[in-house]
Design a protein around this motif. Structure first.
Motif, PDB file in Angstrom:
ATOM      1  N   TYR A   1     -14.509  -6.875  27.303  1.00 15.72           N
ATOM      2  CA  TYR A   1     -14.802  -7.067  26.101  1.00 15.72           C
ATOM      3  C   TYR A   1     -15.790  -6.520  24.957  1.00 15.72           C
ATOM      4  CZ  TYR A   1     -14.131 -10.013  21.712  1.00 15.72           C
ATOM      5  OH  TYR A   1     -13.943 -10.206  20.567  1.00 15.72           O
ATOM      6  N   GLN A   2     -17.191  -6.470  25.896  1.00 15.23           N
ATOM      7  CA  GLN A   2     -18.034  -6.008  24.950  1.00 15.23           C
ATOM      8  C   GLN A   2     -17.913  -4.295  25.010  1.00 15.23           C
ATOM      9  OE1 GLN A   2     -20.681  -7.485  23.248  1.00 15.23           O
ATOM     10  NE2 GLN A   2     -19.654  -9.457  23.959  1.00 15.23           N
ATOM     11  N   THR A   3     -17.496  -3.685  26.005  1.00 18.71           N
ATOM     12  CA  THR A   3     -17.431  -2.248  25.843  1.00 18.71           C
ATOM     13  C   THR A   3     -16.263  -1.924  24.865  1.00 18.71           C
ATOM     14  OG1 THR A   3     -18.560  -2.106  27.984  1.00 18.71           O
ATOM     15  CG2 THR A   3     -17.428  -0.200  27.005  1.00 18.71           C
TER      16      THR A   3
ATOM     17  N   LYS B   1     -18.035  -2.578  21.330  1.00 20.77           N
ATOM     18  CA  LYS B   1     -18.666  -1.310  21.215  1.00 20.77           C
ATOM     19  C   LYS B   1     -17.779  -0.038  20.744  1.00 20.77           C
ATOM     20  CE  LYS B   1     -21.541   2.022  23.901  1.00 20.77           C
ATOM     21  NZ  LYS B   1     -20.334   3.071  24.134  1.00 20.77           N
ATOM     22  N   ASP B   2     -16.748   0.039  21.263  1.00 21.19           N
ATOM     23  CA  ASP B   2     -15.837   1.149  21.132  1.00 21.19           C
ATOM     24  C   ASP B   2     -14.857   0.654  20.132  1.00 21.19           C
ATOM     25  OD1 ASP B   2     -17.183   2.649  23.150  1.00 21.19           O
ATOM     26  OD2 ASP B   2     -15.897   2.190  24.585  1.00 21.19           O
ATOM     27  N   GLN B   3     -14.566  -0.434  19.890  1.00 23.98           N
ATOM     28  CA  GLN B   3     -13.430  -0.868  18.924  1.00 23.98           C
ATOM     29  C   GLN B   3     -11.986  -0.161  18.862  1.00 23.98           C
ATOM     30  OE1 GLN B   3     -15.286  -0.432  14.993  1.00 23.98           O
ATOM     31  NE2 GLN B   3     -16.902  -1.823  15.168  1.00 23.98           N
ATOM     32  N   LEU B   4     -11.900  -0.304  20.485  1.00 24.72           N
ATOM     33  CA  LEU B   4     -10.416   0.359  20.765  1.00 24.72           C
ATOM     34  C   LEU B   4      -9.260  -0.489  20.302  1.00 24.72           C
ATOM     35  CD1 LEU B   4     -11.437   1.858  24.012  1.00 24.72           C
ATOM     36  CD2 LEU B   4     -11.227   2.978  21.944  1.00 24.72           C
ATOM     37  N   GLY B   5      -9.724  -1.892  20.219  1.00 20.35           N
ATOM     38  CA  GLY B   5      -8.342  -2.739  19.770  1.00 20.35           C
ATOM     39  C   GLY B   5      -8.773  -3.980  19.389  1.00 20.35           C
ATOM     40  N   TYR B   6      -8.093  -4.730  18.673  1.00 20.02           N
ATOM     41  CA  TYR B   6      -8.175  -5.993  18.107  1.00 20.02           C
ATOM     42  C   TYR B   6      -7.876  -7.199  19.466  1.00 20.02           C
ATOM     43  CZ  TYR B   6      -3.300  -5.749  16.804  1.00 20.02           C
ATOM     44  OH  TYR B   6      -1.901  -5.437  16.785  1.00 20.02           O
TER      45      TYR B   6
ATOM     46  N   LYS C   1      -6.586   2.628  17.509  1.00 20.87           N
ATOM     47  CA  LYS C   1      -7.613   3.613  17.234  1.00 20.87           C
ATOM     48  C   LYS C   1      -7.363   4.872  18.263  1.00 20.87           C
ATOM     49  CE  LYS C   1     -12.601   4.476  17.312  1.00 20.87           C
ATOM     50  NZ  LYS C   1     -13.958   3.576  17.575  1.00 20.87           N
ATOM     51  N   GLU C   2      -6.919   4.772  19.529  1.00 20.28           N
ATOM     52  CA  GLU C   2      -6.816   5.708  20.334  1.00 20.28           C
ATOM     53  C   GLU C   2      -5.406   5.554  21.253  1.00 20.28           C
ATOM     54  OE1 GLU C   2      -8.769   8.263  20.846  1.00 20.28           O
ATOM     55  OE2 GLU C   2     -10.936   7.611  20.070  1.00 20.28           O
ATOM     56  N   SER C   3      -5.001   6.874  21.773  1.00 22.87           N
ATOM     57  CA  SER C   3      -4.035   6.661  22.348  1.00 22.87           C
ATOM     58  C   SER C   3      -4.071   6.024  23.547  1.00 22.87           C
ATOM     59  CB  SER C   3      -3.443   8.188  22.674  1.00 22.87           C
ATOM     60  OG  SER C   3      -4.143   8.809  23.760  1.00 22.87           O
TER      61      SER C   3
ATOM     62  N   VAL D   1      -8.072   6.070  30.567  1.00 28.76           N
ATOM     63  CA  VAL D   1      -9.428   6.631  30.814  1.00 28.76           C
ATOM     64  C   VAL D   1     -10.731   5.725  30.708  1.00 28.76           C
ATOM     65  CG1 VAL D   1     -11.117   8.671  30.768  1.00 28.76           C
ATOM     66  CG2 VAL D   1      -8.680   8.901  30.784  1.00 28.76           C
ATOM     67  N   ASP D   2     -10.805   5.098  29.439  1.00 25.39           N
ATOM     68  CA  ASP D   2     -11.834   4.262  29.139  1.00 25.39           C
ATOM     69  C   ASP D   2     -11.950   2.875  29.983  1.00 25.39           C
ATOM     70  OD1 ASP D   2     -12.679   6.055  27.282  1.00 25.39           O
ATOM     71  OD2 ASP D   2     -11.407   4.766  25.637  1.00 25.39           O
ATOM     72  N   ILE D   3     -10.500   2.367  30.185  1.00 27.38           N
ATOM     73  CA  ILE D   3     -10.667   1.187  31.111  1.00 27.38           C
ATOM     74  C   ILE D   3     -11.198   1.812  32.552  1.00 27.38           C
ATOM     75  CG2 ILE D   3      -9.099  -0.210  32.242  1.00 27.38           C
ATOM     76  CD1 ILE D   3      -7.422  -0.043  29.698  1.00 27.38           C
ATOM     77  N   ASP D   4     -10.875   2.776  32.919  1.00 21.87           N
ATOM     78  CA  ASP D   4     -11.446   3.151  34.422  1.00 21.87           C
ATOM     79  C   ASP D   4     -12.790   3.161  34.397  1.00 21.87           C
ATOM     80  OD1 ASP D   4      -9.152   2.828  35.950  1.00 21.87           O
ATOM     81  OD2 ASP D   4      -8.670   5.295  35.723  1.00 21.87           O
TER      82      ASP D   4
END
Length: 260
Positions: free
Chosen positions: A67-69, A73-78, A101-103, A109-112
């Motif tokens: 959650y924090q990342t 931090k990255d604000q990839l989703g709500y 925000k991102e595809s 990749v960010d999750i991994d």
């Protein structure tokens, strides 16, 4: 004509073993909706009580880093969650991200990366911090049913699945007390992370093509990893193609003991 399945088969759903990475790519069914969804599922398997406790610890530990990342931090989703859940007797680590925000390919990749970073912190965790996580799981295991409905649900889950592991709580607490450091949990994480048993579901919002780039399909082979099995839709024909690729399923028997 198809063959009818037995009553036992109908009652016990089988989970397909992802012996290589599987990816489902699909379109957001809401017209004009820009939101994407990325769901990464890491299969662990059918566990004994000890492995189950270690997976519960992993689920608790990974919630905040995910959650924090990815959210803060990255604000990839709500909507961002990291958790461990049970799928027809199979324990899985899941990470869900919904946003525009991102595809989904980038988010995957960010999750991994978040999970790998969590693994490094787990290996370096102090015994003091580990004791705190044990206390959290102990509190959850000791939570009493608040009404007859909850008690009935707890018993019925064991009856309906033919698990009959009515003393799982006592066994789990016994195993939890035997853990004196994070090493066993770190070993469970390594097995989870490097077993190639990952299933990715990627739903693409409006304006973004669902077809992967050729480089994305060639990358695993170039790195010497297991090739990706790609599904282009969540329909019956693609499901049949997936099932035809292997006949390996997880066992459906409950392991109601602490393995040696």
């Amino acid at each position: 004509t198809g063959q009818l399945i037995s009553a036992l088969q109908a009652r016990k759903a089988q989970v397909w073993v992802a012996s290589r990475p599987v990816e489902l790519r699909m379109r957001n069914p809401i017209p004009g909706d820009l939101n994407h969804v990325t769901l990464s599922v890491y299969q662990y398997g059918v566990t004994d009580v000890g492995e189950r406790v270690r997976m519960l610890l992993l689920g608790k530990m990974i919630e905040n880093p995910v959650y924090q990342t990815l959210r803060t931090k990255d604000q990839l989703g709500y909507i961002v969650f990291g958790f461990v859940t049970e799928h027809s007797g199979v324990l899985e680590l899941r990470v869900l991200v919904q946003g525009s925000k991102e595809s989904p390919d980038r988010v995957d990749v960010d999750i991994d990366e978040v999970i790998d970073k969590f693994g490094s912190s787990l290996r370096n965790m102090s015994n003091t911090a580990f004791v705190g996580w044990k206390a959290s799981i102990r509190s959850a295991l000791n939570h009493k049913d608040q009404n007859m409905g909850q008690e009935a649900d707890r018993y019925w889950s064991q009856i309906s699945s033919d698990g009959h592991c009515f003393n799982r709580k006592e066994l789990a607490l016994q195993y939890l007390d035997s853990l004196d450091g994070p090493e066993a949990v770190a070993q469970t994480f390594e097995k989870l992370r490097h077993g190639h048993k990952k299933v990715s579901v990627k739903m693409f919002g409006a304006g973004l093509p669902t077809k992967p780039k050729p480089s994305a399909l060639q990358a695993p082979a170039a790195k010497g990893d297991v090739p990706l099995f790609l599904l282009n839709a969540a329909d019956s024909s693609e499901k049949r193609r997936l099932v035809a690729s292997t006949d390996t399923y997880y066992p459906t028997d409950t392991i109601c003991r602490i393995a040696a």
